[in-house]
Design a protein around this motif. Structure first.
Motif, PDB file in Angstrom:
ATOM      1  N   CYS A 107       2.278   1.813  -3.424  1.00 46.51           N
ATOM      2  CA  CYS A 107       1.210   2.247  -4.340  1.00 46.51           C
ATOM      3  C   CYS A 107       0.892   3.724  -4.126  1.00 46.51           C
ATOM      4  CB  CYS A 107      -0.037   1.394  -4.145  1.00 46.51           C
ATOM      5  SG  CYS A 107       0.161  -0.325  -4.686  1.00 46.51           S
ATOM      6  N   LYS A 108       0.931   4.187  -2.874  1.00 43.27           N
ATOM      7  CA  LYS A 108       0.706   5.608  -2.623  1.00 43.27           C
ATOM      8  C   LYS A 108       1.793   6.457  -3.267  1.00 43.27           C
ATOM      9  CE  LYS A 108      -1.820   5.077   1.742  1.00 43.27           C
ATOM     10  NZ  LYS A 108      -1.796   5.346   3.218  1.00 43.27           N
ATOM     11  N   GLU A 160       0.822  -1.200   0.000  1.00 41.06           N
ATOM     12  CA  GLU A 160       0.000   0.000   0.000  1.00 41.06           C
ATOM     13  C   GLU A 160       0.864   1.261   0.000  1.00 41.06           C
ATOM     14  OE1 GLU A 160      -0.319  -2.526   1.956  1.00 41.06           O
ATOM     15  OE2 GLU A 160      -2.297  -3.395   1.536  1.00 41.06           O
TER      16      GLU A 160
END
Length: 814
Positions: free
Chosen positions: A488-489, A485
């Motif tokens: 991905c950010k 995550e």
């Protein structure tokens, strides 16, 4: 490579491997041109036929290869390509061959600001055409970068040589400095002795005590067991000996000035070193008298005591035991002592001069020490600069591949020690960057890359790394990131930061990027594997439409491995001749009579059975094997259909767009028909709309030459490409095949839109005098609708499925 630690031969071999990846380059050489001497040096030479060994340091005068191909590259400053006969038409004068004659030759000059610096050449002895204009342009582009790499490598070598030379100078200077220090120490000892002697002059003591102290001081400097001082009387008539210490001579009373060794020094005013041989010579010359020589001595050394008017006395030492106890340095030393003994004024003056000399020596030592420190600082600065150049990209100032690999390897090592120390890697590729370079030039492309690099740097924090690998490829190394995550950010942040327009070449441009992400775990053992997996995810992102990111997973790994396995199986299939042609008939819709056959590629897989192109064509195209497969398919299809086509029927071959990029395609296909014994008039080549629009002028010329040779062309899958109905009339076409996507809707009833398109295509075909064939007819209803619309020819499963040639020959009763 120019920034690497590779030496020049390894770098040149690496360049050869790079060029071999781009084109056929088994026979390859690089020559550097020196305009001042009008000569060449063949830095690299690899040839399977020409076995002449060329030393990279050998200077080859250009006159030695006058009128040769390389000579014309240097003189004309233009690329040359083709067979020997073709290049005779390209050069500006008569052509003389030097070395082995090749079947195909491609050479480009290495130019910098219009000045030729050398040439890069590839050639083939395999027969046929290997090189095209596209590869000429590619080799010219590569040659420019080879020249840049060689200049950088040579610049680095020259800089290193200067560092080596400067280091040698520093070592020499250090030796000189140590010699000066040694001389200084010796001088200091002498100074101490002279100071002590000078101090004796101010001491209120008897002459005996004064000379005894002088004897003691001299004895510390040289061998002075036998020592005496002789003084000349004011009238110069006699010599007295106020002090003497000698183990043999006992009579030191005053004597009349005569021809002794003491008087010889007084006459000459110079120090004298006399051994037995020289004493004999002086006796023979009359400089000394035998009656004046006392106890037999092996060596005698005396120095004059000089005053304002000349010599006023002599200080002497002698040895009765060894003849080599004194040398010229001792004579020099004794002379200095004699100066102090002769005059206290001279001694004080000598002390002042010695003090001044000492100050100058100290100053010189300080200057030399400061210079050494400055030189060491410069060398450290140069080394740091070289290290920075090796580890950073020259354009964007970002870390390069070498630096990134080192950081990734260290991150992997950390991860092995502590599984909580995970990290992520984002592989970034600028979408459609080639369009910027091709349309606005490389200067604009460089501006885009620098701005992208600046924006990417704002997306990370310490200790993360932004690196440029090559071209438009960047990498973000995210330290201490274990969760997908988080990565991905960061990827979303990258896409966001690239959205605003940027300025390049006076234009406002918008760029986007495709991003592949991999999160490293303890299964990763090398930086190459991390980069590879991120690259696989990047490829998936680009295929999915660009301007997005994709996270690598095990499914991608399996897909990549499957592609590798498929590629190897395709190579083996070519070797084992597993590809076969199948044929599907083209019919008249009125009576369903066969007018010809379309040759279709099939792979007779040893384990999976017969495979259609959909199962392997993409891998074949991506790996570059499709061209070899195509030509094998052409030969097999022509051989199998010699008896299949008759009574005006024909065979069609599907030709991939890449074959039209070769200028000799029409000659090769015509030569193949002659070699197989197939009538060219019974052959038609199916091309797609994309092929027609790739390079329209070149395609028109090729199709016209084929038509002149009685080989007609058919436009396949018409209506699915980028062309319009208005473009078709520019091309010499015998047949137009309507794509099945317009036929399929009729299976469910009348389709008004498809009907309108088909009617337009039929009208266009009639206007151009071209035959129109409807593909994909699978039902009787479709057939009847097409006949009612005026379509004459068709093809599809309604009439027949593709089958091997033997099947159709059996149906014909052959």
């Amino acid at each position: 490579m120019a920034g690497s630690d590779l030496d020049m031969p390894d770098m040149l071999r690496g360049l050869h491997r790079i060029v071999s990846d781009l084109m056929y380059a088994e026979n390859f050489y690089i020559a550097l041109y020196d305009g001042d001497s009008d000569s060449l040096r063949f830095l690299y030479f690899s040839d399977v036929v020409d076995d002449e060994l060329l030393d990279a340091d050998e200077i080859v005068p250009l006159a030695k290869i006058e009128r040769g191909l390389t000579w014309y590259l240097i003189r004309d400053k233009r690329p040359l390509m083709g067979s020997t006969d073709e290049m005779r038409q390209q050069v500006s004068g008569p052509l003389t061959l030097h070395g082995a004659d090749s079947s195909d030759w491609l050479g480009v000059p290495m130019l910098r600001d219009g000045v030729v610096h050398g040439a890069v050449v590839v050639q083939s002895y395999r027969g046929g055409r290997c090189y095209t204009t596209a590869e000429m342009s590619l080799l010219a582009f590569v040659a420019e970068h080879i020249l840049t790499a060689l200049e950088r490598k040579r610049g680095r070598a020259e800089l290193e040589q200067r560092v080596v030379e400067r280091t040698a100078q520093l070592e020499t200077a250090n030796i000189d400095l140590r010699r000066e220090v040694t001389e200084r120490e010796r001088g200091e000892r002498l100074q101490a002795a002279l100071y002590r002697i000078a101090a004796l002059a101010s001491i209120d003591e008897t002459s005996e005590s004064f000379f005894r102290h002088v004897h003691s001081i001299v004895g510390e400097l040289i061998e002075a067991k036998n020592f005496y001082v002789g003084l000349l009387s004011e009238d110069g008539a006699s010599v007295s000996f106020p002090y003497a210490a000698d183990e043999h001579e006992k009579d030191w009373s005053t004597r009349t000035y005569g021809r002794g060794l003491t008087e010889f020094v007084l006459r000459t005013g110079r120090p004298q070193l006399v051994d037995q041989a020289r004493a004999q010579l002086l006796l023979e010359q009359g400089e000394i008298a035998a009656s004046m020589v006392g106890a037999p001595t092996l060596v005698w050394l005396g120095a004059p005591l000089l005053g304002v008017e000349g010599a006023i006395g002599v200080v002497a030492v002698q040895s009765y035991e060894r003849g080599d106890v004194y040398d010229e340095r001792d004579a020099e030393l004794l002379t200095f002592v004699s100066y102090q003994i002769a005059s206290s004024l001279q001694r004080r003056r000598a002390a002042e001069l010695l003090q001044q000399a000492n100050a100058e020596l100290e100053h010189r030592v300080e200057e030399r020490t400061l210079e050494l420190r400055e030189q060491i600082a410069v060398r450290e600065q140069v080394e740091a600069q070289l290290q920075h150049q090796v580890m950073h990209d020259a354009l964007t100032r970002l870390p390069n591949r070498v630096y990134l690999r080192d950081r990734v390897e260290r991150a992997i090592a950390r991860l092995r020690r502590d599984h909580m120390q995970g990290f992520g890697l984002l592989y970034i590729d600028i979408d459609r960057f080639k369009v910027v370079n091709d349309s606005l030039g490389h200067g604009a492309g460089d501006d885009v890359l620098k701005e992208v690099a600046r924006r990417l740097a704002t997306c990370v924090r310490e200790p993360d790394v932004v690196a440029r690998l090559a071209g438009d490829e960047f990498v973000l190394l995210l330290e201490h990131v274990a969760m997908p995550e988080t990565a991905c950010k960061v990827a979303q942040r990258v896409l966001k930061v690239l959205e605003p327009p940027l300025q390049a070449a006076g234009r406002e441009l918008r760029v986007s990027a495709s991003i592949g992400i991999t999160i490293a775990d303890r299964n990763y053992d090398s930086a190459d594997r991390v980069l590879h997996d991120a690259d696989v995810a990047l490829y998936r992102a680009k295929r999915s439409g660009r301007n997005r990111f994709v996270l690598f997973d095990d499914a991608m790994h399996q897909t990549a491995m499957g592609v590798l396995d498929m590629e190897q199986e395709l190579r083996n299939a070519l070797v084992r001749d597993e590809f076969v042609p199948w044929f599907q008939p083209l019919v008249r819709l009125g009576d369903e009579g066969v007018i010809g056959y379309e040759a279709l590629l099939r792979w007779n897989h040893p384990e999976r059975g017969v495979l259609t192109p959909g199962a392997f064509l993409k891998v074949a195209e991506d790996s570059g094997l499709i061209e070899g497969i195509d030509w094998r398919m052409f030969r097999l299809a022509l051989e199998a259909s010699r008896e299949l086509v008759h009574d005006g029927s024909f065979i069609t071959l599907n030709v991939s767009p890449r074959l039209f990029q070769h200028d000799d395609f029409d000659r090769r296909i015509l030569a193949l028909t002659h070699e197989v014994g197939f009538d060219p008039a019974r052959l038609r080549l199916e091309v797609t709309e994309g092929t027609l629009l790739g390079d329209p002028d070149a395609v028109v010329a090729t199709l016209q030459r084929l038509r002149d040779a009685k080989i007609e062309a058919a436009l396949d899958d018409f209506g699915t490409g980028y062309s319009s109905l208005g473009h078709v009339h520019h091309f010499p076409l015998k047949m137009i095949k309507i794509d099945r996507s317009f036929i399929t809707p009729f299976a469910a009833g009348v389709a008004p839109r498809s009907s309108a398109v088909i009617e337009a295509i039929l009208a266009l075909g009639n206007a151009l005098g071209a035959e129109v064939v409807a593909e994909g007819i699978e039902t009787r209803y479709q057939c009847e609708v097409l006949k009612a619309m005026g379509c004459v020819y068709g093809q599809g499963y309604l009439f027949a499925h593709p089958e091997p040639a033997e099947y159709w020959l059996a149906k014909q009763g052959r």
